[in-house]
Write an enzyme that holds these catalytic residues in place. Structure first.
Site, PDB file in Angstrom:
ATOM      1  N   LEU A  53       0.846  -1.188   0.000  1.00  0.00           N
ATOM      2  CA  LEU A  53       0.000   0.000   0.000  1.00  0.00           C
ATOM      3  C   LEU A  53       0.882   1.239   0.000  1.00  0.00           C
ATOM      4  CD1 LEU A  53      -3.086   0.543   0.229  1.00  0.00           C
ATOM      5  CD2 LEU A  53      -2.770   0.695   2.700  1.00  0.00           C
ATOM      6  N   LEU A  96       1.313   4.646   1.051  1.00  0.00           N
ATOM      7  CA  LEU A  96       0.738   5.565   2.038  1.00  0.00           C
ATOM      8  C   LEU A  96       1.085   7.022   1.757  1.00  0.00           C
ATOM      9  CD1 LEU A  96       1.358   3.414   5.235  1.00  0.00           C
ATOM     10  CD2 LEU A  96      -0.827   3.840   4.093  1.00  0.00           C
ATOM     11  N   GLY A 127      19.206   5.662  15.856  1.00  0.00           N
ATOM     12  CA  GLY A 127      19.925   4.763  16.755  1.00  0.00           C
ATOM     13  C   GLY A 127      19.731   3.316  16.373  1.00  0.00           C
ATOM     14  N   HIS A 128      20.602   2.489  16.901  1.00  0.00           N
ATOM     15  CA  HIS A 128      20.478   1.043  16.789  1.00  0.00           C
ATOM     16  C   HIS A 128      20.727   0.436  18.166  1.00  0.00           C
ATOM     17  CE1 HIS A 128      19.805   0.731  12.525  1.00  0.00           C
ATOM     18  NE2 HIS A 128      20.835   1.519  12.281  1.00  0.00           N
ATOM     19  N   ASN A 135      23.474   1.585  20.497  1.00  0.00           N
ATOM     20  CA  ASN A 135      23.282   2.929  21.046  1.00  0.00           C
ATOM     21  C   ASN A 135      22.372   2.905  22.264  1.00  0.00           C
ATOM     22  OD1 ASN A 135      22.929   3.466  17.659  1.00  0.00           O
ATOM     23  ND2 ASN A 135      24.735   4.237  18.726  1.00  0.00           N
ATOM     24  N   TYR A 136      21.312   2.109  22.191  1.00  0.00           N
ATOM     25  CA  TYR A 136      20.371   2.040  23.312  1.00  0.00           C
ATOM     26  C   TYR A 136      21.041   1.415  24.537  1.00  0.00           C
ATOM     27  CZ  TYR A 136      17.533   2.237  19.058  1.00  0.00           C
ATOM     28  OH  TYR A 136      17.040   2.536  17.819  1.00  0.00           O
ATOM     29  N   ASP A 161      16.526  -4.473  20.860  1.00  0.00           N
ATOM     30  CA  ASP A 161      15.571  -4.794  19.807  1.00  0.00           C
ATOM     31  C   ASP A 161      14.700  -5.987  20.174  1.00  0.00           C
ATOM     32  OD1 ASP A 161      16.370  -2.785  18.097  1.00  0.00           O
ATOM     33  OD2 ASP A 161      17.686  -4.044  16.903  1.00  0.00           O
TER      34      ASP A 161
END
Length: 387
Positions: A71, A73, A137-138, A141-142, A168
């Protein structure tokens, strides 16, 4: 046999890459009808970007039991079609940066006006507010911001980079599941949905329990590898065998520690289970010498006979063949690709692979027909390249 726990739950999944697709696959495995809403054309770029080793992409590992709708968007007709679907959905998951879905016209407020029962889950690195909300970020980084990365590794070494995306896979996926399902339970009783704001940084930060204990008690976190469960206590750690393999020792309770000391031929170490500091380091060195005298196979045979919380450190290819994980049905094959089964074992609801990972837009017509779109409307959307 009863229906799966989430049968009848309709989920629109706008997420890309990790963690959203894993969260939505858990919902799908539990019986939800998950519709993966992808860009027109090639669809989710994880289909190709995720191919890291050989020709298997991680897209194949986190998208079973879903249907795919392509779709556009960015077109008004695409937004209208999405809102029409959202009017009867139970859950929407999205992983864009804050504000993106609102600019597209498909944010929580827009959907809630049409469907007050909607539970709208937003998964981002830093959350919907705060000074970092717009930062990229990845996972690493967190982990860095929440203080966990500083805790991982050996004493005196640089922080270790885990081959497991904690923020994640656990922070984003499982935390989102808890929040979304709480919203679903409430919506079914109250008739009103919820907006669920999940920050992967928050999710990891909220679970760094032992470093927090050190800060509260000492005023600072202990250095890497020196807290009781990160190397500071000899009864909890990893030890190398003579052939370079390793064993995980977590014999903290007195009965386990005593059995362990007997098994390694060092009954003299029984008083030192909870030794820390210089004494703890001395005991650890003694155990390192003991383990280094025998091979991985030898120690495996020893600890198969002694119940003391000591286990081999398996390579993942060995884990795939492990008798316990096999007995639990944790490895399945979907469309010729081995992958992990869901970790939920729910009575009267055996896990089933209903659908392989979908091709991009494979179910577009089917999903739209179910939502009440006529054949002419679907043909018009295809002509306009909205689907």
């Amino acid at each position: 046999m009863r229906s799966p726990p989430l049968a009848g739950l309709r989920v629109l999944d706008l997420t890309r890459l990790l963690p959203g697709p894993l969260a939505s696959m858990h919902l799908a495995d539990l019986g939800a009808d998950v519709i993966k809403v992808e860009d027109t054309g090639a669809g989710d770029y994880a289909r190709s970007a995720g191919a890291v080793h050989g020709d298997i992409s991680y897209f194949q590992l986190v998208n079973r039991n879903k249907r795919s709708l392509c779709l556009d968007l960015k077109q008004g007709a695409g937004v209208d079609a999405f809102l029409r679907l959202a009017a009867t959905a139970d859950v929407i998951l999205e992983g864009f940066r804050p504000g993106v879905v609102d600019k597209l016209g498909i944010g929580y407020q827009a959907v809630a006006e049409l469907n007050p029962r909607i539970v709208y889950g937003a998964i981002t690195g830093y959350g919907q507010d705060g000074p970092y909300r717009d930062r990229a970020g990845h996972d690493l980084n967190y982990l860095g911001y929440c203080g966990l990365l500083d805790q991982i590794g050996l004493p005196g070494s640089a922080p270790a980079v885990p081959n497991f995306q904690i923020g994640d896979l656990l922070g984003g996926s499982l935390t989102a599941l808890v929040g979304v399902l709480a919203g679903v339970v409430d919506a079914r009783s109250s008739g009103r949905g919820r907006y669920v704001d999940v920050s992967m940084t928050d999710a990891v930060f909220a679970h760094t329990i032992f470093p927090l204990l050190a800060v509260l008690g000492l005023g600072h976190a202990l250095p890497r590898g020196e807290d009781v469960l990160s190397g500071g206590m000899p009864s909890y750690g990893v030890y190398a065998t003579s052939d370079g393999r390793h064993f995980a020792v977590s014999a903290m309770e007195p009965k386990f520690w005593q059995g362990f000391c007997e098994a390694v031929g060092r009954p003299d170490l029984k008083p030192f289970a909870f030794a820390t500091g210089a004494e703890g380091l001395r005991i650890r060195r003694e155990l390192e010498v003991a383990f280094a005298q025998r091979s991985f196979a030898d120690w495996t045979a020893v600890f198969e006979r002694v119940d003391c919380c000591v286990t081999p450190v398996l390579r993942l290819e060995e884990s795939l063949e492990n008798e316990q994980l096999q007995a639990r049905g944790m490895i399945v094959e979907v469309a010729g690709v081995k992958q992990f089964a869901p970790p939920f074992k729910i009575s009267e609801a055996p896990f089933a692979v209903r659908l392989p990972p979908p091709a991009a837009g494979e179910h577009s017509d089917e999903v739209l027909r179910e939502a009440g779109f006529s054949a002419d409307e679907i043909a018009r959307l295809r002509t306009q390249k909205v689907i």
